[in-house]
Design a protein around this motif. Structure first.
Motif, PDB file in Angstrom:
ATOM      1  N   ASP A 185      -4.513  -0.255  -7.851  1.00 32.94           N
ATOM      2  CA  ASP A 185      -4.604  -1.106  -9.039  1.00 32.94           C
ATOM      3  C   ASP A 185      -3.842  -0.522 -10.225  1.00 32.94           C
ATOM      4  O   ASP A 185      -3.155  -1.243 -10.955  1.00 32.94           O
ATOM      5  N   ARG A 201      -8.585   1.870  -3.897  1.00 33.31           N
ATOM      6  CA  ARG A 201      -8.355   0.737  -4.785  1.00 33.31           C
ATOM      7  C   ARG A 201      -7.865   1.173  -6.164  1.00 33.31           C
ATOM      8  O   ARG A 201      -7.029   0.510  -6.782  1.00 33.31           O
ATOM      9  N   GLU A 217      -7.213   0.193   1.580  1.00 31.26           N
ATOM     10  CA  GLU A 217      -7.207  -0.482   0.281  1.00 31.26           C
ATOM     11  C   GLU A 217      -8.554  -0.345  -0.418  1.00 31.26           C
ATOM     12  O   GLU A 217      -8.619  -0.159  -1.634  1.00 31.26           O
ATOM     13  N   LEU A 218      -9.627  -0.430   0.357  1.00 30.34           N
ATOM     14  CA  LEU A 218     -10.962  -0.313  -0.224  1.00 30.34           C
ATOM     15  C   LEU A 218     -11.198   1.091  -0.764  1.00 30.34           C
ATOM     16  O   LEU A 218     -11.707   1.268  -1.881  1.00 30.34           O
ATOM     17  N   TYR A 262       0.791  -1.228   0.000  1.00 28.77           N
ATOM     18  CA  TYR A 262       0.000   0.000   0.000  1.00 28.77           C
ATOM     19  C   TYR A 262       0.821   1.274   0.000  1.00 28.77           C
ATOM     20  O   TYR A 262       0.490   2.219  -0.704  1.00 28.77           O
TER      21      TYR A 262
END
Length: 382
Positions: free
Chosen positions: A346, A342, A338-339, A232
């Motif tokens: 990505d 994202r 992360e949510l 992250y």
């Protein structure tokens, strides 16, 4: 207008600067090897000193760009051939420095003394936020400092430790239009540190500005944050020696960056209000990176400058939790990070080459697969 003869040796640099005068004209980088360049005896690829006129031409082209774009600043050399610093002029403005702490009076004393002794910018205030301090030595120090230094005052916020909430409380008690977050376990090094941050933070397009942090053993702790490293986020050039200029000099030049650490950052109060402050659901981890990424999403740019410097006695003030407690807390906050972010996780950090590894913070060529571990956003040191 094509190439201009007066910039021979740097004619392509001058051309590209003019090509990008329009703010909405984007530059895209193709991260592939498209051709190989010769290395001849007279090439600056082998010896940057071989064509001194090229460096002078580049500096003049950059100075001409400042005039064209009506940027109030000066072009200076930045330590290595063909690298430059634009030193922007800024207006005087009250800067509020927020320092959360819990006891550790010797650390706090060293932090505040360094601010007082090594700050050229005179228009500032320091707000120390005591979070559940209970040592008589701490209270005695607070009283002594407040009585002898009118620039420093203290407020209490005795809640369970939540870095985001402490930042929001500090801003609510600040008078300045520019806010600095500074860990109590930091020690300012250079006199011009506020000016180095302020020259960028005052730009309307800038969201957050971060400085350069060193460990006490003179290795780099922070030179910006790369999103995606270790799953992250990680600190750029972490562990390199302070004399190491980093990957293509990136540890030593001003640059756009995705995020910077909350241990040493500046932002406008207007930006803070626009983003609704720090997110208190990130009590310990990821709050600073989340704040920076939300600024990016709102159209701001974030900046790292190596011209604001401090030592960071990381995690000396609070220490570390037990491995189990820390891991559980970190995983919960990281999962929400992360949510929320994202998309950038990505797609990859726009300021980091896709050919570089995400399993190291040292800009090494290698496998870029994402591994989900690490604690580079941890706020224990606050």
């Amino acid at each position: 207008g094509g190439f201009r003869k007066e910039y021979d040796g740097a004619q392509d640099y001058d051309f590209l600067l003019r090509l990008t005068d329009e703010p909405n004209r984007a530059v895209h980088h193709i991260p592939k090897v498209l051709y190989h360049w010769r290395k001849s005896a007279g090439s600056t690829s082998l010896n940057p000193d071989i064509k001194p006129a090229a460096e002078i031409g580049a500096k003049n082209a950059l100075a001409d760009t400042l005039r064209r774009r009506k940027i109030n600043g000066d072009v200076e050399y930045a330590g290595h051939k063909h690298f430059f610093r634009v030193r922007r002029r800024h207006t005087d403005e009250l800067v509020s420095i927020i320092v959360p702490f819990k006891d550790q009076s010797e650390l706090l004393k060293k932090c505040l003394a360094a601010i007082s002794e090594r700050t050229a910018h005179s228009h500032y205030e320091v707000i120390g936020i005591s979070n559940n301090s209970d040592s008589p030595h701490t209270f005695s120090l607070m009283q002594d400092i407040a009585e002898h230094n009118p620039k420093i005052r203290f407020v209490d916020q005795n809640i369970p430790f939540n870095f985001s909430s402490l930042v929001n409380f500090g801003v609510a008690n600040a008078s300045g239009g520019q806010i600095v977050l500074l860990n109590n376990d930091t020690e300012i090094i250079n006199w011009q540190w506020i000016d180095a941050l302020l020259e960028h933070s005052q730009r309307h397009e800038i969201g957050v500005v971060g400085g350069k942090l060193y460990y006490p053993n003179n290795t780099i702790q922070h030179a910006g944050i790369i999103v995606g490293t270790n799953g992250y986020a990680g600190h750029a050039h972490k562990g390199r020696h302070s004399s190491d200029d980093g990957y293509f000099n990136r540890a030593s030049i001003i640059q756009n960056i995705s995020a910077v650490t909350g241990a040493f950052m500046m932002f406008k109060r207007d930006v803070f209000d626009h983003l609704n402050g720090f997110d208190s659901s990130f009590a310990v981890a990821c709050n600073d990176v989340d704040f920076c990424l939300r600024a990016l999403e709102e159209g701001y740019s974030n900046v790292f400058t190596p011209y604001a410097q401090a030592y960071h006695h990381e995690s000396a003030s609070r220490g570390y939790d037990t491995a189990t407690d820390k891991a559980l807390r970190f995983l919960e906050e990281k999962s929400r990070f992360e949510l929320r972010h994202r998309k950038i996780l990505d797609q990859g950090d726009p300021f980091y080459n896709v050919n570089l590894s995400l399993t190291t913070e040292r800009f090494e060529v290698g496998h870029a697969g994402r591994l989900f571990y690490g604690d580079s956003c941890d706020r224990d040191s606050s």
